[in-house]
Design a protein around this motif. Structure first.
Motif, PDB file in Angstrom:
ATOM      1  N   CYS A 189       9.036   9.114  -6.781  1.00  0.00           N
ATOM      2  CA  CYS A 189       8.994  10.506  -6.109  1.00  0.00           C
ATOM      3  C   CYS A 189       7.681  10.974  -6.079  1.00  0.00           C
ATOM      4  O   CYS A 189       7.090  10.945  -7.028  1.00  0.00           O
ATOM      5  CB  CYS A 189       9.933  11.338  -6.851  1.00  0.00           C
ATOM      6  SG  CYS A 189      10.038  13.079  -5.876  1.00  0.00           S
ATOM      7  N   TRP A 211      11.147  10.135   2.144  1.00  0.00           N
ATOM      8  CA  TRP A 211      10.644   9.192   1.458  1.00  0.00           C
ATOM      9  C   TRP A 211      11.291   9.338   0.075  1.00  0.00           C
ATOM     10  O   TRP A 211      11.864   8.143  -0.452  1.00  0.00           O
ATOM     11  CB  TRP A 211       9.027   9.269   1.240  1.00  0.00           C
ATOM     12  CG  TRP A 211       8.155   9.007   2.379  1.00  0.00           C
ATOM     13  CD1 TRP A 211       8.602   8.754   3.512  1.00  0.00           C
ATOM     14  CD2 TRP A 211       6.819   9.233   2.530  1.00  0.00           C
ATOM     15  NE1 TRP A 211       7.437   8.837   4.429  1.00  0.00           N
ATOM     16  CE2 TRP A 211       6.577   9.148   3.742  1.00  0.00           C
ATOM     17  CE3 TRP A 211       6.051   9.688   1.534  1.00  0.00           C
ATOM     18  CZ2 TRP A 211       5.220   9.433   4.166  1.00  0.00           C
ATOM     19  CZ3 TRP A 211       4.533   9.953   1.811  1.00  0.00           C
ATOM     20  CH2 TRP A 211       4.169   9.872   3.243  1.00  0.00           C
ATOM     21  N   ASP A 212      11.244  10.517  -0.305  1.00  0.00           N
ATOM     22  CA  ASP A 212      11.921  10.341  -1.748  1.00  0.00           C
ATOM     23  C   ASP A 212      13.544  10.439  -1.755  1.00  0.00           C
ATOM     24  O   ASP A 212      14.081   9.833  -2.768  1.00  0.00           O
ATOM     25  CB  ASP A 212      11.362  11.798  -2.498  1.00  0.00           C
ATOM     26  CG  ASP A 212       9.786  11.783  -2.377  1.00  0.00           C
ATOM     27  OD1 ASP A 212       9.222  10.802  -2.744  1.00  0.00           O
ATOM     28  OD2 ASP A 212       9.268  12.963  -2.524  1.00  0.00           O
ATOM     29  N   LEU A 251       2.878   4.670  -1.270  1.00  0.00           N
ATOM     30  CA  LEU A 251       1.386   5.182  -1.016  1.00  0.00           C
ATOM     31  C   LEU A 251       1.444   5.946   0.133  1.00  0.00           C
ATOM     32  O   LEU A 251       2.090   5.711   1.067  1.00  0.00           O
ATOM     33  CB  LEU A 251       0.425   4.233  -1.052  1.00  0.00           C
ATOM     34  CG  LEU A 251       0.044   3.483  -2.380  1.00  0.00           C
ATOM     35  CD1 LEU A 251      -0.674   2.211  -2.080  1.00  0.00           C
ATOM     36  CD2 LEU A 251      -1.076   4.344  -2.842  1.00  0.00           C
TER      37      LEU A 251
HETATM   38  C1  FMN Z   1       6.833   7.988  -1.154  1.00  0.00           C
HETATM   39  C2  FMN Z   1       5.864   7.724  -2.343  1.00  0.00           C
HETATM   40  C3  FMN Z   1       4.391   8.074  -2.003  1.00  0.00           C
HETATM   41  C4  FMN Z   1       3.602   7.596  -3.204  1.00  0.00           C
HETATM   42  N1  FMN Z   1       2.484   8.110  -2.920  1.00  0.00           N
HETATM   43  C5  FMN Z   1       1.497   7.857  -3.998  1.00  0.00           C
HETATM   44  C6  FMN Z   1      -0.042   7.792  -3.841  1.00  0.00           C
HETATM   45  O1  FMN Z   1      -0.521   8.195  -2.727  1.00  0.00           O
HETATM   46  N2  FMN Z   1      -0.811   7.437  -4.868  1.00  0.00           N
HETATM   47  C7  FMN Z   1      -0.271   7.442  -6.165  1.00  0.00           C
HETATM   48  O2  FMN Z   1      -0.982   7.107  -7.065  1.00  0.00           O
HETATM   49  N3  FMN Z   1       1.265   7.493  -6.410  1.00  0.00           N
HETATM   50  C8  FMN Z   1       2.054   7.376  -5.450  1.00  0.00           C
HETATM   51  N4  FMN Z   1       3.407   7.528  -5.493  1.00  0.00           N
HETATM   52  C9  FMN Z   1       3.915   7.355  -6.820  1.00  0.00           C
HETATM   53  C10 FMN Z   1       4.474   8.618  -7.369  1.00  0.00           C
HETATM   54  O3  FMN Z   1       3.296   9.107  -8.022  1.00  0.00           O
HETATM   55  C11 FMN Z   1       5.274   8.147  -8.557  1.00  0.00           C
HETATM   56  O4  FMN Z   1       6.501   7.743  -8.292  1.00  0.00           O
HETATM   57  C12 FMN Z   1       5.800   9.253  -9.573  1.00  0.00           C
HETATM   58  O5  FMN Z   1       4.700   9.896 -10.145  1.00  0.00           O
HETATM   59  C13 FMN Z   1       6.956   9.191 -10.433  1.00  0.00           C
HETATM   60  O6  FMN Z   1       6.642   8.090 -11.520  1.00  0.00           O
HETATM   61  P1  FMN Z   1       7.447   6.652 -11.400  1.00  0.00           P
HETATM   62  O7  FMN Z   1       7.327   6.035 -10.166  1.00  0.00           O
HETATM   63  O8  FMN Z   1       6.477   5.889 -12.209  1.00  0.00           O
HETATM   64  O9  FMN Z   1       8.786   6.939 -11.847  1.00  0.00           O
HETATM   65  C14 FMN Z   1       4.159   7.595  -4.593  1.00  0.00           C
HETATM   66  C15 FMN Z   1       5.441   7.423  -4.630  1.00  0.00           C
HETATM   67  C16 FMN Z   1       6.429   7.471  -3.603  1.00  0.00           C
HETATM   68  C17 FMN Z   1       7.883   7.467  -3.966  1.00  0.00           C
END
Ligand code: FMN
Length: 537
Positions: free
Chosen positions: A119, A204-205, A496
């Motif tokens: 998320c 997305w989420d 991302l």
């Molecule tokens: C739609 C989406 C976009 C995201 N965009 C980024 C991003 O641009 N940069 C990044 O470092 N993490 C990104 N993330 C990762 C999230 O930060 C991460 O999912 C969140 O911190 C929860 O951690 P987990 O996925 O390890 O459970 C993204 C995740 C999702 C689902």
């Protein structure tokens, strides 16, 4: 017919684009003292505890994400087989593996409860609600799922499935479902960090959550279908949502019953239930509410006309050399269970630039994540006997490949009719990938950066502004499947964000006139090399 006044949809899309300039001109500083609570907590309702001992789900993750109600997964119930009706334990599994707290990490500023699905910003703005008839061990009612104490809270007593059937213009799967799960987003919980772009994040989420939810349902043999066509106001009223702050975004029909939903009451009483404030103050971004209103469906007729097949689209003639995918067969692929894979999933924080992926694994990821999604905006419903035509998606995949064995580094698009990669331009594009991903290291250091691009002109024309919601949600679902396909095979992934127009420029002329929707990077993690759990035969 606001939904077809698509200037509003375009205005939202254009106003929330990222560019090199916009991230500098509109720098946004986070007020940590005002960070919203990542949970919706009803202060006056007693919890109904969910069983905590959820059995692991053994179905191989790669199978669970690519099967379902399409004749390739668990069979649909026949007249003699028991009806697939979830009990409380089944519901607990579904809720835990899609929206449950799976990890707690301590940080200098406190602890973060990470959930089953990725998320943006770990802000968890999507809540799940259930509308069910009488189940084996749960009374008919409308419930909210509270991940903070793993329980349900009853908002209404009684069978309100008829109201959901009416709001979805008698969508056939909703009509036959003992339970429908409704996903609703709370603007402020995500907008604190992402401002007006949060409405995209809802899709997305919500999508990553649905990837887990659909896979879990498949592993439990429960038919499930994503439904985005419904009368917004009716659903929001049923759940008691404050529509200035929160809104239902999608729903999933779950299971099959022979007990039809009763007629809904003529009038649904207003619900007003106290919830804990999210933060000392909330800031409103009207662009999101305007987009939500512009993409709302007003009555059953509009819903009926809305759902159906996506715009016709044929793959363009290959531009370069076509490279057929080589996905691993059932016997060779990883057979790690979906439950275990969801529990170990996390977003990769650093990719190992010196590691590559095998072409087989990469092909398996693309093939398994791009199979059909049962959804009311993606075409006909499968029948138990009938062959299902390859459903189209609203998103197409464009890739920047850095390190996949046997694949020349370069830019590609996926030809989904031929299951082949079309080489658009050869070259080392690590620097460009990093730039396109908002100048982050992740897409530069990964083995590949996968971009989701949609022909929004065609989507708006067919589905109006609501098509924008569907395109974002679909991307999230496919992205969520990619996370699971990566972790099942021992490597990592991260969602991302991106510079919208620059992505299109990079992939043009093929992508000309289209719009960037989402990005996922995949590759081996630099932190720890995970064990590869493939069973070689
Ligand atoms: C739609 C989406 C976009 C995201 N965009 C980024 C991003 O641009 N940069 C990044 O470092 N993490 C990104 N993330 C990762 C999230 O930060 C991460 O999912 C969140 O911190 C929860 O951690 P987990 O996925 O390890 O459970 C993204 C995740 C999702 C689902």
């Amino acid at each position: 017919m606001r939904n077809h006044e698509t200037a509003a949809g375009w205005a939202y899309h254009d106003a929330t684009k990222h560019s090199f300039r916009s991230v500098r001109d509109k720098a946004h500083f986070l007020d940590w003292s005002n960070k919203p609570l990542p949970f919706k907590i009803y202060t006056t309702l007693d919890p109904i505890e969910l069983p905590r001992e959820v059995p692991p789900l053994e179905m191989p993750a790669l199978e669970a994400i690519s099967s379902g109600e399409w004749g390739i997964g668990p069979p649909l119930p026949t007249p003699d087989s028991p009806l697939p009706i979830p009990d409380l334990k089944g519901l607990a599994q579904i809720l835990y593996y899609s929206a449950g707290v799976t990890k707690i990490k301590q940080h200098p500023g406190g602890e973060i409860m990470f959930r089953a699905a990725a998320c943006t910003g770990a802000l968890y703005e999507i809540d799940l609600y259930l509308v069910c008839g009488d189940l084996p061990d749960l009374e008919a009612g409308v419930y909210h799922f509270s991940p903070h104490d793993f329980s349900l809270r009853r908002l209404r007593r009684g069978d309100y499935r008829g109201e959901i059937a009416r709001a979805t213009a008698r969508e056939p799967d909703v009509m036959r479902a003992p339970v429908t799960i409704i996903c609703a987003g709370t603007y402020w919980r995500n907008a604190w960090k992402y401002q007006a772009r949060t409405y995209r994040h809802f899709g997305w989420d919500n999508g990553t959550m649905l990837a887990n939810l659909m896979a879990t349902a498949t592993a439990l043999n429960l038919p499930a279908r994503v439904v985005m066509g419904f009368v917004d106001e009716d659903v929001n009223r049923l759940l008691g949502l404050d529509s200035d702050r929160e809104a239902a975004f999608s729903m999933v029909s779950l299971g099959r019953t022979s007990q039809p939903a009763p007629e809904p009451p003529a009038e649904i009483e207003r619900l007003e239930m106290e919830t804990e404030p999210l933060s000392p103050s909330e800031f409103d971004y009207p662009a999101m509410r305007e987009m939500h209103t512009a993409s709302s469906l007003l009555d059953e007729d509009e819903v009926r006309r809305w759902r159906g097949s996506p715009p016709e689209r044929r793959e363009p003639e290959p531009q370069g050399r076509l490279i057929p995918l080589k996905p691993l067969g059932e016997e060779e692929m990883s057979r790690e269970g979906i439950g275990a894979v969801i529990l170990k999933r996390g977003s990769t924080r650093r990719f190992d630039r010196s590691s590559s992926l095998s072409f087989d694994q990469f092909s398996t990821l693309l093939y398994r994540s791009m199979r059909e999604i049962p959804a009311d905006f993606l075409g006909p419903v499968a029948t138990a006997s009938g062959a299902v035509p390859a459903a189209q998606h609203l998103n197409q995949l464009y890739l920047i490949v850095h390190a996949v064995d046997g694949l020349q580094p370069g830019a590609y698009s996926l030809d989904r009719e031929r299951w082949a990669l079309d080489l658009l331009k050869a070259g080392e594009f690590r620097r460009e990938a990093g730039y396109l991903g908002l100048e982050q290291a992740l897409p530069a250091e990964a083995a590949a950066a996968i971009f989701f691009i949609a022909d929004l002109n065609a989507v708006f024309e067919r589905f109006g502004n609501r098509g924008y919601r569907a395109a974002q949600l679909e991307a999230g679902i496919i992205g969520g499947k990619m996370y699971l396909a990566a972790y099942a095979q021992g490597f990592g992934a991260s969602g991302l964000t991106f510079y919208d127009d620059e992505v299109i420029e990079f992939f043009s002329p093929r992508a000309q006139g289209k719009s960037a929707i989402f990005q996922v990077a995949v590759g081996k993690s630099a932190k720890r090399r995970m064990e590869v759990t493939q069973t070689a035969t």
